[in-house]
Enzyme design. Structure first.
Site, PDB file in Angstrom:
ATOM      1  N   HIS A  18       0.828  -1.210   0.000  1.00 57.25           N
ATOM      2  CA  HIS A  18       0.000   0.000   0.000  1.00 57.25           C
ATOM      3  C   HIS A  18       0.863   1.262   0.000  1.00 57.25           C
ATOM      4  CE1 HIS A  18      -3.655   2.349   1.002  1.00 57.25           C
ATOM      5  NE2 HIS A  18      -2.800   3.116   1.669  1.00 57.25           N
ATOM      6  N   GLU A  19       1.793   1.323   0.934  1.00 57.53           N
ATOM      7  CA  GLU A  19       2.632   2.523   1.045  1.00 57.53           C
ATOM      8  C   GLU A  19       3.599   2.642  -0.132  1.00 57.53           C
ATOM      9  OE1 GLU A  19       1.947   4.761   3.106  1.00 57.53           O
ATOM     10  OE2 GLU A  19       0.578   3.623   4.383  1.00 57.53           O
ATOM     11  N   HIS A  22       1.971   4.683  -2.829  1.00 59.98           N
ATOM     12  CA  HIS A  22       2.121   6.122  -2.592  1.00 59.98           C
ATOM     13  C   HIS A  22       3.539   6.580  -2.946  1.00 59.98           C
ATOM     14  CE1 HIS A  22      -1.758   6.401  -0.722  1.00 59.98           C
ATOM     15  NE2 HIS A  22      -1.434   5.697   0.348  1.00 59.98           N
TER      16      HIS A  22
END
Length: 359
Positions: A18-19, A22
């Site tokens: 997920h990170e 980003h």
């Protein structure tokens, strides 16, 4: 012990993915990233790369974050307490660029699920079980409705079904409400209304671990195996991901409306238990569990709740439409409200976990 290990590994994988979404889009758009952390609290081990990004593993393995230069990840505003180079900050970029950075986290969770499902479809092929009833459970809603072995389910709630999975999906979407089944029996076609029956899922030691519902039919065990290529595998994977997301959204809406019990919400203990079970069942089951959880993580982060990615996307859309940033006071109130909502969900999920452990 396996549950704890499984929980830490599972959360670490999903948070990293997920990170990393980003991070990748931020770096692609030349936005400076200061830290990439797995976990919270005291740093256990870390390394700083040549771009100045501190990669670290922290003491509490319950999440993670990417710290973007000049940007406070908790309040989503520029940190005015230190000097920043405006050219590489998050807010120096256009609304579209910022939208892309924020959306990348949930979307890469979806991408992970699609990749896993695609690999399964390409390797094992597609398995379809015709919507033909093989048996009817005694004293079940299906038996009371007059369903019999050999009946073919044509529609559920006026939607055509091509296999037994479609039947299950449509009934799950409808929750505890009655479903209308169109049945073909020999040359006759008729409709029946069936309301699912709530059943308790129990542990061998008689401890309740959850609730579900059923109408009491068992599929005729005549699966049809179809080999599919990479393109077909991708399409099936996307459809599976959409189906799971639809079921999850429907369940959330039913809980909000009060037509579905809140005790279905699971917390960290439930995730740990399921992580351990899937790991013990082998790599295939564990990968499928990762895919399912990744979809839920991506979907929940897209919900329009302030402090989540979805809430921040709403702020960016507001700015893009109106040409101005949201009022700081209003923004802070919404962020606090979002934090309260998340806290309540955490309390409910942990309470459910504890209740299911002892009752």
């Amino acid at each position: 012990m396996l549950s704890l290990i499984g929980f830490i590994i599972t959360i670490s994988i999903l948070v990293f993915i997920h990170e990393f979404g980003h991070y990748c889009i931020a770096r692609y758009l030349d936005v400076k990233v200061e830290e990439f952390s797995i976990g919270f609290g005291k740093e256990l081990i870390g390394i700083t790369d040549r771009k100045g990004v501190r990669w670290k593993l922290c003491f509490i393995p319950l999440g993670g974050y990417v710290k973007i230069y000049g940007y406070d990840s908790s309040t989503r505003i520029i940190d005015k307490t230190k000097e920043v180079n405006e050219e590489v900050t998050f807010y120096s970029r256009s609304c579209l660029a910022r939208f892309s950075i924020v959306a990348a986290g949930p979307l890469i969770n979806y991408l992970l699920a699609v990749i896993i499902f695609t690999s399964f479809y390409c390797y094992f092929g597609k398995v379809e079980i015709p919507p033909i009833i093989g048996d009817v459970v005694a004293a079940s809603p299906a038996e009371r409705a007059g369903l019999k072995e050999g009946d073919k389910i044509v529609k559920v709630n006026n939607k055509y079904v091509k296999d037994f999975v479609d039947v299950q999906k449509e009934i799950l979407i409808n929750g505890f409400s009655s479903s209308t089944l169109t049945i073909a029996r020999k040359s006759e076609e008729f409709k029946v209304n069936i309301r699912p029956q709530e059943i308790i899922i129990s542990h061998p030691e008689k401890k309740k671990i959850g609730k579900t519902f059923r109408i009491g039919i068992i599929a005729k065990n005549e699966p049809i195996h179809t080999k599919i290529g990479i393109f077909g595998g991708v399409l099936e994977a996307i459809n599976t991901t959409i189906d799971i997301s639809t079921l999850t959204l429907k369940a959330i809406s039913q809980m909000i409306l009060g037509t579905r019990p809140l005790d279905e919400i699971g917390g960290p203990i439930s995730i740990a238990q399921e992580s351990g079970k899937s790991m013990a069942s082998g790599a295939q089951m564990y990968l499928l569990f990762i895919a399912m959880l990744s979809i839920n993580l991506g979907l929940l982060n897209l919900l329009p709740i302030p402090v989540l990615d979805g809430g921040h996307l709403i702020f960016i859309l507001y700015e893009a439409i109106t040409g101005r940033l949201p009022n700081p006071k209003t923004r802070n109130i919404l962020l606090q409200l979002g934090a309260v909502i998340i806290l309540l969900l955490i309390i409910i999920s942990i309470s459910n976990d504890i209740k299911n452990l002892f009752y």
